[in-house]
Each structure stands twice: as structure tokens, then as C-alpha cells.
Design a protein around this motif. Structure first.
Motif, PDB file in Angstrom:
ATOM      1  N   THR A  19      -3.066  27.041  22.084  1.00  0.00           N
ATOM      2  CA  THR A  19      -4.556  27.227  22.329  1.00  0.00           C
ATOM      3  C   THR A  19      -4.919  26.236  23.544  1.00  0.00           C
ATOM      4  O   THR A  19      -4.126  25.303  23.959  1.00  0.00           O
ATOM      5  N   PRO A  20      -6.055  26.420  24.160  1.00  0.00           N
ATOM      6  CA  PRO A  20      -6.258  25.598  25.669  1.00  0.00           C
ATOM      7  C   PRO A  20      -6.159  24.025  24.995  1.00  0.00           C
ATOM      8  O   PRO A  20      -5.971  23.395  25.573  1.00  0.00           O
ATOM      9  N   GLU A  21      -6.640  23.693  23.678  1.00  0.00           N
ATOM     10  CA  GLU A  21      -6.799  22.457  23.238  1.00  0.00           C
ATOM     11  C   GLU A  21      -5.438  21.915  23.140  1.00  0.00           C
ATOM     12  O   GLU A  21      -5.072  20.515  23.678  1.00  0.00           O
ATOM     13  N   GLU A  22      -4.360  22.906  22.760  1.00  0.00           N
ATOM     14  CA  GLU A  22      -3.033  22.319  22.564  1.00  0.00           C
ATOM     15  C   GLU A  22      -2.443  22.013  23.682  1.00  0.00           C
ATOM     16  O   GLU A  22      -1.596  21.189  24.156  1.00  0.00           O
ATOM     17  N   GLN A  23      -2.836  23.008  24.824  1.00  0.00           N
ATOM     18  CA  GLN A  23      -2.213  22.729  25.971  1.00  0.00           C
ATOM     19  C   GLN A  23      -2.870  21.347  26.759  1.00  0.00           C
ATOM     20  O   GLN A  23      -1.921  20.621  27.200  1.00  0.00           O
ATOM     21  N   GLN A  24      -4.085  21.099  26.517  1.00  0.00           N
ATOM     22  CA  GLN A  24      -4.689  19.848  27.010  1.00  0.00           C
ATOM     23  C   GLN A  24      -4.156  18.696  26.635  1.00  0.00           C
ATOM     24  O   GLN A  24      -3.811  17.733  26.991  1.00  0.00           O
ATOM     25  N   ALA A  25      -3.683  18.592  25.049  1.00  0.00           N
ATOM     26  CA  ALA A  25      -3.134  17.509  24.378  1.00  0.00           C
ATOM     27  C   ALA A  25      -1.794  17.350  24.995  1.00  0.00           C
ATOM     28  O   ALA A  25      -1.260  16.394  25.142  1.00  0.00           O
ATOM     29  N   LEU A  26      -1.025  18.435  25.166  1.00  0.00           N
ATOM     30  CA  LEU A  26       0.491  18.113  25.884  1.00  0.00           C
ATOM     31  C   LEU A  26       0.309  17.768  27.233  1.00  0.00           C
ATOM     32  O   LEU A  26       0.998  16.902  27.604  1.00  0.00           O
ATOM     33  N   LEU A  27      -0.724  18.321  27.953  1.00  0.00           N
ATOM     34  CA  LEU A  27      -0.857  17.800  29.444  1.00  0.00           C
ATOM     35  C   LEU A  27      -0.891  16.511  29.658  1.00  0.00           C
ATOM     36  O   LEU A  27      -0.479  15.761  30.539  1.00  0.00           O
ATOM     37  N   ALA A  28      -1.777  15.819  28.339  1.00  0.00           N
ATOM     38  CA  ALA A  28      -2.179  14.560  28.669  1.00  0.00           C
ATOM     39  C   ALA A  28      -0.983  13.598  28.526  1.00  0.00           C
ATOM     40  O   ALA A  28      -0.948  12.417  28.822  1.00  0.00           O
ATOM     41  N   THR A  29       0.190  13.962  28.014  1.00  0.00           N
ATOM     42  CA  THR A  29       1.458  13.272  27.811  1.00  0.00           C
ATOM     43  C   THR A  29       2.498  13.920  29.081  1.00  0.00           C
ATOM     44  O   THR A  29       3.651  13.216  29.149  1.00  0.00           O
ATOM     45  N   MET A  30       2.106  14.595  30.061  1.00  0.00           N
ATOM     46  CA  MET A  30       3.066  15.156  31.061  1.00  0.00           C
ATOM     47  C   MET A  30       2.491  14.537  32.342  1.00  0.00           C
ATOM     48  O   MET A  30       1.288  15.032  32.637  1.00  0.00           O
ATOM     49  N   THR A  31       3.424  14.105  33.069  1.00  0.00           N
ATOM     50  CA  THR A  31       2.914  13.632  34.399  1.00  0.00           C
ATOM     51  C   THR A  31       2.719  14.516  35.577  1.00  0.00           C
ATOM     52  O   THR A  31       3.773  15.379  35.779  1.00  0.00           O
ATOM     53  N   ASP A  32       1.599  14.659  36.018  1.00  0.00           N
ATOM     54  CA  ASP A  32       1.435  15.809  37.386  1.00  0.00           C
ATOM     55  C   ASP A  32       1.693  17.033  37.135  1.00  0.00           C
ATOM     56  O   ASP A  32       1.703  17.939  37.988  1.00  0.00           O
ATOM     57  N   TRP A  33       1.734  17.444  35.806  1.00  0.00           N
ATOM     58  CA  TRP A  33       1.930  18.912  35.426  1.00  0.00           C
ATOM     59  C   TRP A  33       0.297  19.439  35.201  1.00  0.00           C
ATOM     60  O   TRP A  33      -0.497  18.697  34.890  1.00  0.00           O
ATOM     61  N   SER A  34       0.158  20.852  35.411  1.00  0.00           N
ATOM     62  CA  SER A  34      -1.096  21.434  35.133  1.00  0.00           C
ATOM     63  C   SER A  34      -0.838  22.856  34.678  1.00  0.00           C
ATOM     64  O   SER A  34       0.291  23.224  34.604  1.00  0.00           O
ATOM     65  N   VAL A  35      -1.762  23.506  34.311  1.00  0.00           N
ATOM     66  CA  VAL A  35      -1.746  24.662  34.047  1.00  0.00           C
ATOM     67  C   VAL A  35      -2.099  25.892  34.761  1.00  0.00           C
ATOM     68  O   VAL A  35      -3.240  25.683  35.604  1.00  0.00           O
TER      69      VAL A  35
END
Length: 110
Positions: A19-35
Motif C-alpha cells: 500500500t502507499p502507507e507501507e511504501q512510505q514506511a519502508l522508504l523511511a528506512t531506505m537512503t535516497d530511494w524513491s518510488v
């Protein structure tokens, strides 16, 4: 446990995408990645900088070896001084936690 140390899970057709919320939660742990979206499918994307084309090609080859070992393959765009990597799960047409794991492993390689 670090994201890069998690085990990939089977992801057959019909597995729910993030989900978009799950994507954002994971992105918060990933350096310089985006969707990004390509052909209607969400993908994690990041561009890695290298000092020259040889460095970019070497990085792409290391990522390719990682992808082959896990049987999970990204799109790699190689050019002078950079490699752009896009991870997503082809079978489900979008993002899965496996893609975030592979992104974290890609960071560890670079």
C-alpha cells in the motif's frame, strides 16, 4: 534485523502489492530511494554515482550477480558515472517487501 538481512519470500501472482502507507514506511528506512511509476507499476528507484563508466559497469555487474543469486531482477540503466536501479516485483505488477530488501542489499554493495 536489518532490512538487507531479511529473507525473500515467494511472491506468486495474486500476492498483494504494498500500500502507499507501507511504501512510505519502508522508504523511511531506505537512503535516497524513491518510488516511481513505469507502465502503471510502482517501482523503487535510486541512482548511484561512480567515478567513471568502468565503475558504473562494475557496480551493475555486482548488482546483477546479487539479482541472479536471488532470482529477483531489477532494471539497470548504466551510463558514464552512474547506475540507475529500479526494483519491483514483475509477477504482481508492483512493489513487495522483497523489493525493499533487494534495495537495501544494493546499498550494501555500493
Amino acid at each position: 534485523m536489518d532490512l538487507k538481512d531479511e529473507v525473500l519470500k515467494p511472491c506468486p501472482k495474486g500476492t498483494p502489492i504494498l500500500t502507499p502507507e507501507e511504501q512510505q514506511a519502508l522508504l523511511a528506512t531506505m537512503t535516497d530511494w524513491s518510488v516511481t511509476q513505469q507502465d502503471g507499476e510502482d517501482q523503487f528507484i535510486k541512482t548511484f554515482r561512480t567515478k567513471d563508466f568502468a565503475g558504473a559497469l562494475a557496480l551493475a555487474n555486482r548488482i546483477g550477480e546479487l539479482a541472479e543469486a536471488e532470482d529477483h531482477h531489477p532494471t539497470l540503466e548504466v551510463s558514464w558515472g552512474k547506475v540507475t536501479v529500479r526494483w519491483w516485483t514483475h509477477a504482481i505488477g508492483g512493489l513487495h517487501r522483497n523489493d525493499a530488501i533487494m534495495a537495501a542489499r544494493t546499498d550494501a554493495l555500493a
